[in-house]
Scaffold this motif. Sequence first.
Motif, PDB file in Angstrom:
ATOM      1  N   LEU A 448      56.048  24.251  71.622  1.00 15.41           N
ATOM      2  CA  LEU A 448      55.801  25.455  70.825  1.00 15.41           C
ATOM      3  C   LEU A 448      55.501  26.635  71.747  1.00 15.41           C
ATOM      4  O   LEU A 448      55.022  26.445  72.870  1.00 15.41           O
ATOM      5  CB  LEU A 448      54.615  25.231  69.886  1.00 15.41           C
ATOM      6  CG  LEU A 448      54.841  24.288  68.704  1.00 15.41           C
ATOM      7  CD1 LEU A 448      53.535  24.079  67.938  1.00 15.41           C
ATOM      8  CD2 LEU A 448      55.915  24.833  67.768  1.00 15.41           C
ATOM      9  N   ASP A 449      55.722  27.835  71.226  1.00 10.05           N
ATOM     10  CA  ASP A 449      55.544  29.037  72.040  1.00 10.05           C
ATOM     11  C   ASP A 449      54.092  29.527  71.936  1.00 10.05           C
ATOM     12  O   ASP A 449      53.772  30.378  71.103  1.00 10.05           O
ATOM     13  CB  ASP A 449      56.511  30.114  71.536  1.00 10.05           C
ATOM     14  CG  ASP A 449      56.400  31.377  72.362  1.00 10.05           C
ATOM     15  OD1 ASP A 449      55.620  31.382  73.339  1.00 10.05           O
ATOM     16  OD2 ASP A 449      57.090  32.354  72.025  1.00 10.05           O
ATOM     17  N   LEU A 450      53.257  28.996  72.795  1.00 15.05           N
ATOM     18  CA  LEU A 450      51.840  29.364  72.726  1.00 15.05           C
ATOM     19  C   LEU A 450      51.558  30.783  73.202  1.00 15.05           C
ATOM     20  O   LEU A 450      50.422  31.250  73.137  1.00 15.05           O
ATOM     21  CB  LEU A 450      51.002  28.369  73.522  1.00 15.05           C
ATOM     22  CG  LEU A 450      50.411  27.235  72.685  1.00 15.05           C
ATOM     23  CD1 LEU A 450      49.654  26.266  73.569  1.00 15.05           C
ATOM     24  CD2 LEU A 450      49.470  27.776  71.628  1.00 15.05           C
ATOM     25  N   SER A 451      52.588  31.475  73.676  1.00 14.83           N
ATOM     26  CA  SER A 451      52.355  32.885  74.025  1.00 14.83           C
ATOM     27  C   SER A 451      52.331  33.731  72.750  1.00 14.83           C
ATOM     28  O   SER A 451      51.909  34.881  72.776  1.00 14.83           O
ATOM     29  CB  SER A 451      53.434  33.382  74.989  1.00 14.83           C
ATOM     30  OG  SER A 451      54.650  33.617  74.318  1.00 14.83           O
ATOM     31  N   ASN A 452      52.772  33.158  71.636  1.00 16.05           N
ATOM     32  CA  ASN A 452      52.819  33.862  70.355  1.00 16.05           C
ATOM     33  C   ASN A 452      51.477  33.685  69.621  1.00 16.05           C
ATOM     34  O   ASN A 452      51.078  32.555  69.325  1.00 16.05           O
ATOM     35  CB  ASN A 452      53.977  33.265  69.536  1.00 16.05           C
ATOM     36  CG  ASN A 452      54.144  33.929  68.189  1.00 16.05           C
ATOM     37  OD1 ASN A 452      53.230  34.582  67.685  1.00 16.05           O
ATOM     38  ND2 ASN A 452      55.316  33.746  67.610  1.00 16.05           N
ATOM     39  N   PRO A 453      50.770  34.789  69.306  1.00 15.50           N
ATOM     40  CA  PRO A 453      49.459  34.654  68.649  1.00 15.50           C
ATOM     41  C   PRO A 453      49.507  33.863  67.344  1.00 15.50           C
ATOM     42  O   PRO A 453      48.554  33.181  66.997  1.00 15.50           O
ATOM     43  CB  PRO A 453      49.040  36.107  68.392  1.00 15.50           C
ATOM     44  CG  PRO A 453      49.834  36.910  69.357  1.00 15.50           C
ATOM     45  CD  PRO A 453      51.104  36.186  69.607  1.00 15.50           C
ATOM     46  N   LYS A 454      50.633  33.927  66.625  1.00 15.46           N
ATOM     47  CA  LYS A 454      50.741  33.155  65.373  1.00 15.46           C
ATOM     48  C   LYS A 454      50.739  31.660  65.670  1.00 15.46           C
ATOM     49  O   LYS A 454      50.177  30.862  64.918  1.00 15.46           O
ATOM     50  CB  LYS A 454      52.037  33.518  64.645  1.00 15.46           C
ATOM     51  CG  LYS A 454      51.964  34.854  63.971  1.00 15.46           C
ATOM     52  CD  LYS A 454      53.067  34.993  62.940  1.00 15.46           C
ATOM     53  CE  LYS A 454      52.947  36.354  62.280  1.00 15.46           C
ATOM     54  NZ  LYS A 454      54.210  37.043  62.168  1.00 15.46           N
ATOM     55  N   VAL A 455      51.382  31.305  66.763  1.00 12.27           N
ATOM     56  CA  VAL A 455      51.382  29.881  67.147  1.00 12.27           C
ATOM     57  C   VAL A 455      49.981  29.480  67.620  1.00 12.27           C
ATOM     58  O   VAL A 455      49.503  28.381  67.334  1.00 12.27           O
ATOM     59  CB  VAL A 455      52.456  29.609  68.235  1.00 12.27           C
ATOM     60  CG1 VAL A 455      52.430  28.150  68.674  1.00 12.27           C
ATOM     61  CG2 VAL A 455      53.832  29.982  67.722  1.00 12.27           C
ATOM     62  N   GLN A 456      49.320  30.388  68.316  1.00  9.93           N
ATOM     63  CA  GLN A 456      47.928  30.097  68.726  1.00  9.93           C
ATOM     64  C   GLN A 456      47.071  29.830  67.490  1.00  9.93           C
ATOM     65  O   GLN A 456      46.289  28.877  67.468  1.00  9.93           O
ATOM     66  CB  GLN A 456      47.346  31.272  69.516  1.00  9.93           C
ATOM     67  CG  GLN A 456      48.006  31.486  70.868  1.00  9.93           C
ATOM     68  CD  GLN A 456      47.679  32.844  71.467  1.00  9.93           C
ATOM     69  OE1 GLN A 456      46.707  33.492  71.094  1.00  9.93           O
ATOM     70  NE2 GLN A 456      48.495  33.274  72.407  1.00  9.93           N
ATOM     71  N   ASP A 457      47.248  30.658  66.444  1.00 13.51           N
ATOM     72  CA  ASP A 457      46.481  30.435  65.201  1.00 13.51           C
ATOM     73  C   ASP A 457      46.814  29.072  64.609  1.00 13.51           C
ATOM     74  O   ASP A 457      45.927  28.333  64.175  1.00 13.51           O
ATOM     75  CB  ASP A 457      46.834  31.502  64.147  1.00 13.51           C
ATOM     76  CG  ASP A 457      46.254  32.860  64.516  1.00 13.51           C
ATOM     77  OD1 ASP A 457      45.369  32.913  65.400  1.00 13.51           O
ATOM     78  OD2 ASP A 457      46.702  33.858  63.932  1.00 13.51           O
ATOM     79  N   PHE A 458      48.108  28.740  64.617  1.00 16.39           N
ATOM     80  CA  PHE A 458      48.545  27.462  64.047  1.00 16.39           C
ATOM     81  C   PHE A 458      47.879  26.299  64.784  1.00 16.39           C
ATOM     82  O   PHE A 458      47.343  25.378  64.169  1.00 16.39           O
ATOM     83  CB  PHE A 458      50.079  27.381  64.146  1.00 16.39           C
ATOM     84  CG  PHE A 458      50.645  26.033  63.788  1.00 16.39           C
ATOM     85  CD1 PHE A 458      50.757  25.643  62.455  1.00 16.39           C
ATOM     86  CD2 PHE A 458      51.059  25.146  64.784  1.00 16.39           C
ATOM     87  CE1 PHE A 458      51.278  24.389  62.131  1.00 16.39           C
ATOM     88  CE2 PHE A 458      51.569  23.900  64.460  1.00 16.39           C
ATOM     89  CZ  PHE A 458      51.680  23.521  63.134  1.00 16.39           C
ATOM     90  N   VAL A 459      47.886  26.381  66.115  1.00 16.85           N
ATOM     91  CA  VAL A 459      47.318  25.273  66.906  1.00 16.85           C
ATOM     92  C   VAL A 459      45.803  25.202  66.702  1.00 16.85           C
ATOM     93  O   VAL A 459      45.241  24.106  66.544  1.00 16.85           O
ATOM     94  CB  VAL A 459      47.693  25.420  68.403  1.00 16.85           C
ATOM     95  CG1 VAL A 459      46.990  24.368  69.252  1.00 16.85           C
ATOM     96  CG2 VAL A 459      49.199  25.307  68.585  1.00 16.85           C
ATOM     97  N   PHE A 460      45.169  26.354  66.643  1.00 18.79           N
ATOM     98  CA  PHE A 460      43.724  26.339  66.382  1.00 18.79           C
ATOM     99  C   PHE A 460      43.449  25.674  65.034  1.00 18.79           C
ATOM    100  O   PHE A 460      42.545  24.851  64.889  1.00 18.79           O
ATOM    101  CB  PHE A 460      43.158  27.763  66.399  1.00 18.79           C
ATOM    102  CG  PHE A 460      41.734  27.825  65.932  1.00 18.79           C
ATOM    103  CD1 PHE A 460      40.710  27.397  66.770  1.00 18.79           C
ATOM    104  CD2 PHE A 460      41.416  28.246  64.653  1.00 18.79           C
ATOM    105  CE1 PHE A 460      39.385  27.411  66.337  1.00 18.79           C
ATOM    106  CE2 PHE A 460      40.099  28.268  64.213  1.00 18.79           C
ATOM    107  CZ  PHE A 460      39.084  27.850  65.064  1.00 18.79           C
TER     108      PHE A 460
END
Length: 735
Positions: A448-460
């Motif tokens: 996944l593209d963890l540089s993308n804040p939306k993906v960061q939210d998803f992972v959190f």
Amino acid sequence: MRRFIHVRHSIWLFVIGCCGYATAQDSRPMIIPVESKQNAVVLQVDAKGQLSTIYFGTKLSNSATYQQIPATYQQTVDYSGVANAAYTAAGSKNLFEPAIAVVHADGNNGLDLRYVSHKTISRGPDVEETSILLKDPLYPFEVTLHYKVYKAADVIEQWSVIRHTEKGNVTLQKFASANLYLKASRYWLKQYHGDWVQEMQPEESQLTHGIKTLDSKLGTRANLFQPSVFMISLDQPATEDQGSVLYGSVEWSGNFRVDLELDNLDNLRIIAGINNYASPYILPANTAFETPPFLYTFSNKGKGDASRKLQRWARNYKILDGKGERFTLLNNWEATYFDFDEAKLKGLLKDTKELGVDLFLLDDGWFGNQFPRNSDHAALGDWQENRKKLPNGIAALDSMAQRNGVKFGIWIEPEMVSPQSELNAKHPDWVLRQPGREEHYFRHQLVLDLSNPKVQDFVFQIVDSLFIKAPKLSYIKWDCNAVIYNAWSAYQGKQSSQLYVEYVRGLYKVLARIRAKYPTVPMMLCSGGGGRVDYGALQYFTEYWPSDNTDPLERIFIQWENSYFYPAIASANHVTDWGKQSIKFRVDVAMMGKLGFDIVVKDLKEQERTFCKEALTNYSALKDVIWHGDQYRLADPHEGSVAAVMYLDEKQSSGVMFNYLVNYRYGEGSKLPIRLKGLDPCKRYQLKEINLYPEEVSTIPDNVTFAGDFLMTIGFNPQLNLKRTSVVIQINEAP
Ligand code: GLA
């Protein structure tokens, strides 16, 4: 000289007073000694403001004498005059590997960094940070070098902060954390390489002229082929107890690069930091680019002393809850793989209690509905409980665990996505892939593209929702199995060259958020084995998984090499069915760290079960010294038929010695006594064999007593032979 020492002292006072920068007072060379309890990095500012390294090594009692050091060397000509630059800039006089290379906003690629000021501030008891500001005389471009010194631990973390106010973006082509410069007659590098189930294979060789680079371009499980940890011995290869040796490591969970350049002056330049491979970084004006720290320690008493310094530092300052406790556990990965349901897990929860460990860890395979996770081909990204396997969800498992008197933990691999998953169909742009190109999978999955804040939210939210569903959840195993292929980010778009850097920053942002909300819950750092172990990540994790290779014979070697850099409390060691060794041998090896099991408990024979329970009782008594004590490597399995490691408490009064036979040829055994280390020579110690298999009688008399100096000079023979391949000796100060 004397005057400068005085000046430096007054800078300190000045800084305490107003926290401002102080500048050089006159044109004479000024020295900036960065000192820990035993070591020093000494920097010098010349009349032109060039900052260079004039010394690296054991601290001298009188810091005024550092300035005499350069004149005592009669090496060949330094044509550039900046060979020993403290942070080598590309594009002006430099002729060697740079620490920094840039393209200015106007397209010019010259850089020259001159000293402006420095200050030292306290960062807590026994920790001091010196920062040195350098500026380009021509462009509004600056770098601040930071040296955070953990005095008693003798550890330095060094990093750089890069800024500019140019009219436009500057492209950073190389942006190292640190640039050291060492002098010695010869240099030996100990480095590591590996692969899945073969982590931490050591190689030691003399460095020749030119550049040796240690690096990773894998993006995520960056250490799969090579970790960033290394050692440099000066003059001759350091041994466990003798010689001068530097340990280094980049605190970064992604692509790293360490250049070791032996130059025409026979000096060694070490430039370490993030790998600039395929990663030009676009830096807008007034924005700081902060590199991760490069971590190093130095000892003139050999590799053992250096590793104890690093281990102590890690426990005191870096690893999450490094001074705390850990849970023993039963994991179901090798016991069930993907084949389980609630009824089976209920049985395993009972086994957890029956075995006497603290926690049950549910591994891979519990999630995915449209694409059930019944193999490693599907479902990563779909973190909902599989309704067939777990009809009542993890909440029910969590409650069941509580009722059984054990804790519950769970496996996740939140940075990944399976091509066969609902997530991939819903958010194709969240996945790292090259549009229009063939896709390549590592363990059938993508990143996944963890540089993308939306993906960061998803992972959190993956982690957060687990705690919401199962509030008593007590442990997380965080896995990361795939490398990055086709490195391109829909989110970064034209700035995808920043992806490798922003991925790791994104990962750390998520981990920091998790730690803000769940500060102490234990988390294991796993990466298809030990593919991602570093101090950048370990500040968020309580432990790491050294390898999927749990054959205890192999583990002796893997744990031995990891122990140079990481303390035992962080080493998650599981007893499994790998290897041909007895359960005793397997448990004894796993006890040298954080003990866990991954076996079918009901398949254990009665005596094996009894042994495990007794060993767990012994472990309860010993875990404090194993986790928090000093570790001494006594007999190197690479050099003979025996491996021996001991742990000793700070008071030098209690400890434990683990001994293993690692060569099973005819007649092999511990022919010579093994010398203990770290004891008080004047104390008497009682030695007792523990972890005996039921009905086994030790060949060592019970509670035999020795003087500390005897044990350290002559040694103790654990009486290893082909019938006694593993012997654990408890050490206690005699009453
Ligand atoms: C990786 C880990 C293993 C296990 C599996 C599950 O390989 O290293 O311990 O968790 O994933 O798929």
